[in-house]
Design an enzyme around this catalytic site. Structure first.
Site, PDB file in Angstrom:
ATOM      1  N   GLY A   1       3.215  -8.646   1.664  1.00 37.22           N
ATOM      2  CA  GLY A   1       2.380  -8.700   0.461  1.00 37.22           C
ATOM      3  C   GLY A   1       2.724  -9.889  -0.427  1.00 37.22           C
ATOM      4  O   GLY A   1       2.158 -10.045  -1.506  1.00 37.22           O
TER       5      GLY A   1
ATOM      6  N   GLU B   1      11.180  -8.487  -4.769  1.00 33.27           N
ATOM      7  CA  GLU B   1      11.617  -7.271  -4.058  1.00 33.27           C
ATOM      8  C   GLU B   1      13.094  -7.350  -3.679  1.00 33.27           C
ATOM      9  O   GLU B   1      13.836  -6.368  -3.796  1.00 33.27           O
ATOM     10  CB  GLU B   1      10.761  -7.068  -2.801  1.00 33.27           C
ATOM     11  CG  GLU B   1       9.334  -6.650  -3.114  1.00 33.27           C
ATOM     12  CD  GLU B   1       8.433  -6.614  -1.892  1.00 33.27           C
ATOM     13  OE1 GLU B   1       7.405  -5.927  -1.955  1.00 33.27           O
ATOM     14  OE2 GLU B   1       8.745  -7.266  -0.880  1.00 33.27           O
TER      15      GLU B   1
ATOM     16  N   LYS C   1      10.365  -7.993   5.157  1.00 28.74           N
ATOM     17  CA  LYS C   1       9.495  -7.701   4.028  1.00 28.74           C
ATOM     18  C   LYS C   1       8.794  -8.984   3.582  1.00 28.74           C
ATOM     19  O   LYS C   1       9.201 -10.069   3.932  1.00 28.74           O
ATOM     20  CB  LYS C   1      10.303  -7.115   2.864  1.00 28.74           C
ATOM     21  CG  LYS C   1      10.708  -5.664   3.136  1.00 28.74           C
ATOM     22  CD  LYS C   1      11.350  -4.992   1.947  1.00 28.74           C
ATOM     23  CE  LYS C   1      10.586  -5.109   0.663  1.00 28.74           C
ATOM     24  NZ  LYS C   1       9.184  -4.633   0.723  1.00 28.74           N
TER      25      LYS C   1
ATOM     26  N   LYS D   1       6.020   0.862  11.648  1.00 25.58           N
ATOM     27  CA  LYS D   1       6.913  -0.198  11.160  1.00 25.58           C
ATOM     28  C   LYS D   1       8.255  -0.225  11.887  1.00 25.58           C
ATOM     29  O   LYS D   1       9.033  -1.153  11.724  1.00 25.58           O
ATOM     30  CB  LYS D   1       7.147  -0.033   9.651  1.00 25.58           C
ATOM     31  CG  LYS D   1       5.878   0.066   8.811  1.00 25.58           C
ATOM     32  CD  LYS D   1       5.097  -1.230   8.831  1.00 25.58           C
ATOM     33  CE  LYS D   1       3.850  -1.207   7.989  1.00 25.58           C
ATOM     34  NZ  LYS D   1       4.073  -1.080   6.578  1.00 25.58           N
TER      35      LYS D   1
ATOM     36  N   SER E   1       0.814  -1.219   0.000  1.00 29.14           N
ATOM     37  CA  SER E   1       0.000   0.000   0.000  1.00 29.14           C
ATOM     38  C   SER E   1       0.848   1.269   0.000  1.00 29.14           C
ATOM     39  O   SER E   1       0.480   2.269  -0.625  1.00 29.14           O
ATOM     40  CB  SER E   1      -0.953  -0.010   1.204  1.00 29.14           C
ATOM     41  OG  SER E   1      -0.223  -0.159   2.411  1.00 29.14           O
TER      42      SER E   1
END
Ligand code: 5RP
Length: 262
Positions: free
Chosen positions: A105, A111, A102, A129, A35
């Site tokens: 998602g 990534e 990470k 975070k 997001s």
């Protein structure tokens, strides 16, 4: 098209907007997933429309590639680009040493490849975070479908001997089915609670057969831009040690992105 952004989105947008200012014409830019990264893609799209910014993007997921194309960003493959000037992406957790978790998602593999292939990686995140110690967020690990239950068992056994507070490896689901990554693999979320030695864990996880990649990003991130609910941002550069604060600029802002679907 208007509507107030909730504070969490003001924070994400503020960080994304500040990061979008780092993008210059001619750059090859890695575009993250999630997001916060979606706000970034839209901010870059705005700059393309308003000032003719001319960049080439490499997306870290099919979702980001679609959004980027929708807002006018030229997308190429990493194989075509080979090396990138800058990658900007979100994170699920980050610590004071710029270690990241990470993959919330499910895009951690692309990534990590894209961020590693960049001169500079910038993380954009809201202040929630930031953590003292990584691990409250379940650590995503991308695994092959073949022998996945064995990989799960081996991971759980291995975690028992490491400096963590839990060892459950939970298959990520999408509805009734296993979640499938863009590479056709699955995700095991490691409920470790607290990671005592992130560098060691990142190395040993990838030794387990069936593990494709893990969501610990160590020595990859160069700059963190943290957004706050009042629209202010803080930046920290790990190489120079520089820290800055700016804003707020968007506290009373309308939702300028309401007309662009996620
Ligand atoms: C996707 C990621 C994201 O960057 C991470 O999950 C943060 O997402 P968001 O910006 O939605 O909080 O790693 O794989």
């Amino acid at each position: 098209m208007t509507g107030q952004l909730p504070p969490i989105d003001i924070a994400k947008h503020a960080a994304a907007k500040a990061a979008s200012a780092l993008v210059e014409t001619g750059m090859k830019v890695g575009l993250g997933t999630g997001s916060t990264a979606a706000f970034l893609v839209k901010c870059i799209g705005e700059r393309i429309a308003s000032e003719g910014l001319d960049i080439t993007g490499v997306a870290t997921s099919t979702a980001t590639a679609k959004l980027a194309t929708d807002v006018g960003i030229k997308i190429t493959t990493l194989d075509e680009a080979r090396w990138l000037d800058l990658t900007i992406d979100g994170a699920d957790e980050y610590d004071a040493d710029f270690n990241l978790i990470k993959g919330g998602g499910g895009a951690l593999l692309q990534e990590k490849i894209v961020a590693t292939a960049s001169d500079r990686m910038v993380v954009i995140a809201d202040a929630t975070k930031k953590v003292d110690t990584l691990g409250a967020f379940p650590l995503p690990v991308e695994v092959l479908g073949f022998g996945m239950k064995t990989t799960q068992m081996l991971l759980e056994e291995m975690l028992e001997g490491l400096d963590v507070m839990g060892n459950r490896a939970v298959p990520r689901m999408k509805g009734e089915a296993l979640f499938v990554t863009d590479e056709g693999n699955h995700i095991l979320d490691l409920h470790v609670g607290r990671i005592g030695n992130a560098r060691q864990l990142a190395l040993v996880l990838n030794q387990v057969p069936g593990v494709v990649e893990n969501g610990l990003f160590i020595d990859i991130c160069d700059l963190i831009i943290t957004g706050h609910g009042d629209g202010s941002v803080e930046t920290r550069d790990i190489n120079s040690g520089d820290q800055t604060k700016s804003g707020p600029e968007l506290a009373e802002h309308d939702n300028v992105f309401a007309d662009i679907s996620e």
